[in-house]
Design a protein around this motif. Structure first.
Motif, PDB file in Angstrom:
ATOM      1  N   TYR A  46       0.816  -1.210   0.000  1.00  0.00           N
ATOM      2  CA  TYR A  46       0.000   0.000   0.000  1.00  0.00           C
ATOM      3  C   TYR A  46       0.853   1.265   0.000  1.00  0.00           C
ATOM      4  O   TYR A  46       0.557   2.230  -0.704  1.00  0.00           O
ATOM      5  N   VAL A  47       1.931   1.275   0.763  1.00  0.00           N
ATOM      6  CA  VAL A  47       2.761   2.477   0.820  1.00  0.00           C
ATOM      7  C   VAL A  47       3.475   2.710  -0.511  1.00  0.00           C
ATOM      8  O   VAL A  47       3.568   3.847  -0.983  1.00  0.00           O
ATOM      9  N   ASN A  48       3.972   1.656  -1.140  1.00  0.00           N
ATOM     10  CA  ASN A  48       4.575   1.823  -2.462  1.00  0.00           C
ATOM     11  C   ASN A  48       3.595   2.447  -3.442  1.00  0.00           C
ATOM     12  O   ASN A  48       3.941   3.390  -4.169  1.00  0.00           O
ATOM     13  N   GLU A  49       2.374   1.942  -3.481  1.00  0.00           N
ATOM     14  CA  GLU A  49       1.391   2.470  -4.421  1.00  0.00           C
ATOM     15  C   GLU A  49       0.947   3.884  -4.045  1.00  0.00           C
ATOM     16  O   GLU A  49       0.765   4.741  -4.919  1.00  0.00           O
ATOM     17  N   LEU A  50       0.772   4.136  -2.753  1.00  0.00           N
ATOM     18  CA  LEU A  50       0.373   5.481  -2.322  1.00  0.00           C
ATOM     19  C   LEU A  50       1.418   6.524  -2.703  1.00  0.00           C
ATOM     20  O   LEU A  50       1.080   7.640  -3.119  1.00  0.00           O
ATOM     21  N   ILE A  51       2.688   6.167  -2.577  1.00  0.00           N
ATOM     22  CA  ILE A  51       3.751   7.114  -2.904  1.00  0.00           C
ATOM     23  C   ILE A  51       3.958   7.222  -4.406  1.00  0.00           C
ATOM     24  O   ILE A  51       3.952   8.319  -4.979  1.00  0.00           O
ATOM     25  N   ARG A  52       4.150   6.111  -5.071  1.00  0.00           N
ATOM     26  CA  ARG A  52       4.538   6.127  -6.480  1.00  0.00           C
ATOM     27  C   ARG A  52       3.396   6.529  -7.410  1.00  0.00           C
ATOM     28  O   ARG A  52       3.619   7.216  -8.412  1.00  0.00           O
ATOM     29  N   ASP A  53       2.165   6.093  -7.083  1.00  0.00           N
ATOM     30  CA  ASP A  53       1.051   6.308  -8.006  1.00  0.00           C
ATOM     31  C   ASP A  53       0.112   7.434  -7.592  1.00  0.00           C
ATOM     32  O   ASP A  53      -0.597   7.976  -8.440  1.00  0.00           O
ATOM     33  N   TYR A  54       0.119   7.773  -6.307  1.00  0.00           N
ATOM     34  CA  TYR A  54      -0.816   8.795  -5.830  1.00  0.00           C
ATOM     35  C   TYR A  54      -0.132  10.007  -5.211  1.00  0.00           C
ATOM     36  O   TYR A  54      -0.815  10.947  -4.799  1.00  0.00           O
ATOM     37  N   GLY A  55       1.188  10.001  -5.104  1.00  0.00           N
ATOM     38  CA  GLY A  55       1.908  11.182  -4.647  1.00  0.00           C
ATOM     39  C   GLY A  55       1.808  11.476  -3.163  1.00  0.00           C
ATOM     40  O   GLY A  55       1.986  12.636  -2.752  1.00  0.00           O
ATOM     41  N   ALA A  56       1.565  10.461  -2.338  1.00  0.00           N
ATOM     42  CA  ALA A  56       1.509  10.698  -0.892  1.00  0.00           C
ATOM     43  C   ALA A  56       2.848  11.233  -0.391  1.00  0.00           C
ATOM     44  O   ALA A  56       3.912  10.735  -0.774  1.00  0.00           O
ATOM     45  N   GLN A  57       2.794  12.245   0.455  1.00  0.00           N
ATOM     46  CA  GLN A  57       3.998  12.903   0.971  1.00  0.00           C
ATOM     47  C   GLN A  57       4.243  12.631   2.446  1.00  0.00           C
ATOM     48  O   GLN A  57       5.390  12.537   2.884  1.00  0.00           O
ATOM     49  N   THR A  58       3.187  12.544   3.219  1.00  0.00           N
ATOM     50  CA  THR A  58       3.275  12.328   4.666  1.00  0.00           C
ATOM     51  C   THR A  58       2.463  11.091   5.007  1.00  0.00           C
ATOM     52  O   THR A  58       1.264  11.035   4.717  1.00  0.00           O
ATOM     53  N   LEU A  59       3.120  10.092   5.612  1.00  0.00           N
ATOM     54  CA  LEU A  59       2.457   8.827   5.920  1.00  0.00           C
ATOM     55  C   LEU A  59       2.659   8.507   7.401  1.00  0.00           C
ATOM     56  O   LEU A  59       3.797   8.395   7.866  1.00  0.00           O
ATOM     57  N   ILE A  60       1.554   8.390   8.124  1.00  0.00           N
ATOM     58  CA  ILE A  60       1.614   8.168   9.565  1.00  0.00           C
ATOM     59  C   ILE A  60       0.866   6.882   9.908  1.00  0.00           C
ATOM     60  O   ILE A  60      -0.339   6.768   9.659  1.00  0.00           O
ATOM     61  N   ARG A  61       1.591   5.926  10.442  1.00  0.00           N
ATOM     62  CA  ARG A  61       0.943   4.704  10.903  1.00  0.00           C
ATOM     63  C   ARG A  61       0.247   4.979  12.226  1.00  0.00           C
ATOM     64  O   ARG A  61       0.837   5.565  13.155  1.00  0.00           O
ATOM     65  N   ILE A  62      -1.000   4.577  12.327  1.00  0.00           N
ATOM     66  CA  ILE A  62      -1.745   4.621  13.586  1.00  0.00           C
ATOM     67  C   ILE A  62      -2.196   3.188  13.888  1.00  0.00           C
ATOM     68  O   ILE A  62      -2.893   2.576  13.096  1.00  0.00           O
ATOM     69  N   GLY A  63      -1.737   2.653  15.001  1.00  0.00           N
ATOM     70  CA  GLY A  63      -2.073   1.267  15.279  1.00  0.00           C
ATOM     71  C   GLY A  63      -1.785   0.890  16.712  1.00  0.00           C
ATOM     72  O   GLY A  63      -1.363   1.707  17.529  1.00  0.00           O
ATOM     73  N   SER A  64      -2.009  -0.373  16.994  1.00  0.00           N
ATOM     74  CA  SER A  64      -1.780  -0.882  18.343  1.00  0.00           C
ATOM     75  C   SER A  64      -0.383  -1.465  18.453  1.00  0.00           C
ATOM     76  O   SER A  64       0.280  -1.747  17.455  1.00  0.00           O
ATOM     77  N   CYS A  65       0.065  -1.632  19.673  1.00  0.00           N
ATOM     78  CA  CYS A  65       1.377  -2.225  19.923  1.00  0.00           C
ATOM     79  C   CYS A  65       1.346  -2.918  21.277  1.00  0.00           C
ATOM     80  O   CYS A  65       0.456  -2.690  22.096  1.00  0.00           O
ATOM     81  N   GLY A  66       2.348  -3.766  21.501  1.00  0.00           N
ATOM     82  CA  GLY A  66       2.494  -4.449  22.778  1.00  0.00           C
ATOM     83  C   GLY A  66       3.608  -3.819  23.587  1.00  0.00           C
ATOM     84  O   GLY A  66       4.732  -3.673  23.097  1.00  0.00           O
TER      85      GLY A  66
END
Length: 237
Positions: A72-92
């Motif tokens: 998803y990140v490859n496609e978001l950057i290369r094909d859609y021009g995403a500049q800022t990507l922030i993961r929001i998720g759970s952790c242990g």
């Protein structure tokens, strides 16, 4: 439109939040964004675009694990021009002072292996967060009064881990928490010259065995989403 993202040109914002769970993407978009529209449903991996305080934002599910996030990140950057990507998720949690519902801001992300590992051959490349995002996230967390920890995390490529010795070394070396995606996100951001950060909520604890019940998780994740949005747009607060 790409193989895994069915959005049309212009449907994806330059700022993208990346929860692993597509239904968490739906919840976050409907809870925090205005004028929301669904822009992706390929393979059930939901994505939504709307605005936050007037700023366009996309919230796109990334799946579980680094291989899925990498797609998803490859496609978001290369094909859609995403500049800022922030993961929001759970952790242990992996330290005694890190508690349930605390927020962890990942300054670095260690890993045994990732989809990018073969590129570096013998080099143990050390990916890190974007400093401007990290600084803004710390400020946003402090303004909210959220109990927050900043430091290194561990991105594992296995969920049902059978390496207690490895976990012991992570704890020994001050790793705050474990999750499954951030290291590859940071590697891809470095490769493409983009900004990235992981903002994580502690949902369970490897030392104490504590865990949030499923019905309490989303109500505890609101701080994480707000911190991520304020980090992306610090002038909008």
């Amino acid at each position: 439109m790409t193989i895994h993202i069915g959005a049309a040109p212009g449907d994806i914002a330059e700022t993208v939040l990346l929860p692993g769970d597509p239904y968490r993407a739906k919840w976050a978009a409907e809870t925090f964004l205005s004028d929301v529209r669904q822009v992706n449903a390929v393979r059930g991996m939901l994505g939504f675009t709307g605005t936050w305080n007037g700023h366009p934002v996309t919230i796109q599910g990334s799946g579980m694990g680094m291989p899925s996030l990498s797609i998803y990140v490859n496609e978001l950057i290369r094909d859609y021009g995403a500049q800022t990507l922030i993961r929001i998720g759970s952790c242990g949690g992996m330290q005694d002072h890190v508690g349930l519902r605390d927020v962890v801001l990942a300054m670095t992300a260690s890993t045994v292996t990732s989809p990018s590992s073969t590129i570096f051959r013998e080099v143990n490349f050390a990916p890190g967060a974007d400093w401007s995002l990290l600084r803004a996230a710390v400020a946003a967390a402090e303004a909210k009064g959220t109990r927050t920890h900043v430091g290194g995390i561990y991105s594992s490529d296995t969920f049902y881990d059978e390496r207690p010795d490895l976990n012991e070394q992570m704890v020994r070396h001050g790793i705050l928490a474990v999750e499954m995606e951030a290291a590859e996100l940071y590697m891809l951001a470095a490769r493409y010259g983009r900004r990235a950060l992981a903002v994580l909520t502690v949902s369970d604890h490897l030392i104490t065995g504590e865990a949030l019940a499923s019905e309490h998780r989303e109500s505890s994740f609101g701080d994480m989403v707000e911190i991520a949005l304020n980090a992306a747009f610090p002038d909008a607060r």
